[in-house]
Design an enzyme around this catalytic site. Sequence first.
Site, PDB file in Angstrom:
ATOM      1  N   GLU A  34      44.031  40.983  38.581  1.00 50.80           N
ATOM      2  CA  GLU A  34      43.707  42.263  38.348  1.00 50.80           C
ATOM      3  C   GLU A  34      44.585  43.320  37.843  1.00 50.80           C
ATOM      4  O   GLU A  34      44.492  43.753  36.422  1.00 50.80           O
ATOM      5  CB  GLU A  34      43.437  43.200  39.652  1.00 50.80           C
ATOM      6  CG  GLU A  34      42.006  42.408  40.378  1.00 50.80           C
ATOM      7  CD  GLU A  34      42.022  43.286  41.873  1.00 50.80           C
ATOM      8  OE1 GLU A  34      42.583  44.378  41.749  1.00 50.80           O
ATOM      9  OE2 GLU A  34      40.960  42.586  42.458  1.00 50.80           O
ATOM     10  N   TYR A  48      44.269  36.668  48.189  1.00 43.07           N
ATOM     11  CA  TYR A  48      44.337  38.245  48.108  1.00 43.07           C
ATOM     12  C   TYR A  48      45.294  38.565  46.892  1.00 43.07           C
ATOM     13  O   TYR A  48      44.971  39.331  46.414  1.00 43.07           O
ATOM     14  CB  TYR A  48      44.503  38.905  49.250  1.00 43.07           C
ATOM     15  CG  TYR A  48      44.408  40.207  49.308  1.00 43.07           C
ATOM     16  CD1 TYR A  48      42.819  40.812  49.193  1.00 43.07           C
ATOM     17  CD2 TYR A  48      45.348  41.205  49.602  1.00 43.07           C
ATOM     18  CE1 TYR A  48      42.852  42.270  49.175  1.00 43.07           C
ATOM     19  CE2 TYR A  48      45.310  42.626  49.315  1.00 43.07           C
ATOM     20  CZ  TYR A  48      43.828  43.033  49.153  1.00 43.07           C
ATOM     21  OH  TYR A  48      43.697  44.502  49.184  1.00 43.07           O
TER      22      TYR A  48
END
Length: 381
Positions: free
Chosen positions: A312, A305
């Site tokens: 991103e 995660y």
Amino acid sequence: MAGPSLRPHVHWAQRHRELFLRVDLSDVRNPDITITDNVLHFRAQGHGAKGDNIYEFEIEFLEPVEPKPVCRMTQRQLNITVQKKESNWWERLTKQEKRPLFLAPDFDRWLDESDAEMELKEKEEEKINKMKIESRVPKDPFKHLKKGYLIMYNLVQFLGFSWIFVNMTVRLFILGKGNLEIHLFSKMLGFLCLTDSFYDTFHTISDMMYFCQTLALMEIMNSLIGLVRSPLIPSVVQVVFGRNFVLFVILGTLEEMQSKPVVFFIFYFWSITELFRYPYYMLSCIGIEWKPLTWLRYTVWIPLYPLGGLAEAVCIVQSIPIFSETGKFSLGLPNPLNVTIQFPFVLQIYLIALFLGIFVNFRHLYKQRKHHLGPKKRKMK
């Protein structure tokens, strides 16, 4: 050489169907507890009134009992539960009338016959009330349809992300290996070729990723209408303002970003995470819990995660100069000051929100992991 065996202090209590024995031994090791011919045989090493030693005793029960006792050890004592063959109240524990010296009542659990009958009656009433409450709850005529829909949804998503993961893994090794063989004499060129094999990730994988992430919008709808119990806000943050923003707004509109190596890492981290999440939910729909899969579902996200969020963020940082140069999505307002809302500025704000969203979802996932894998869960098992 070990000394002679000793008898520990044993406390007992009863109910109509059960006998409870509490053996005052701490740090019990190698317990041997059997029932043969209605006689309980106990032998174990532990720390009792006479220090660390071997303790043993025998109890011949007053009436027939089941031959399989249930034992539970703690650091301070050992508890034994024995089932009576017939539900009745015994006047004493042992067949012999004189009570053994090592045996005494367990006043913490002691009840007389009338109190035990009252307790049994309360349990029966509680069971009846529970059945009445359950009978009042209206049955959902669409229960099986909903379950079938959730199974199919999770299965389709699992197959989609599996295709993405396998395709990217195979292409990585095949293209990487082939390019390295061509440039065998240059380690530097070999590394660059391995990186160059990432450039067409978007063109090869994007259609399936578009499909999976568009379908993921159903998770928000499922949570909104109460079809699943997952909270709404983390789903919206992750799907709409996380992955879909990066996929559709950043990568989908900028051709210059589609050939960046960061696209490979974004898609790869997303797919690995979903390889365990969707099968877990699919099995949960049919009431199956596979412990290794549960552990993976609530553990794999810990490294993936943050890495996915970092990828991103890198993607957004790389896109800011392109948006500044092209002026795409920048909004000019008709006003005397001729103020223009620059989209790169929006992306900078989004970067801050991205890390805040990661923190919110990280806390949510950590609470879920603690709930499913924490000490309380193991204790109940």
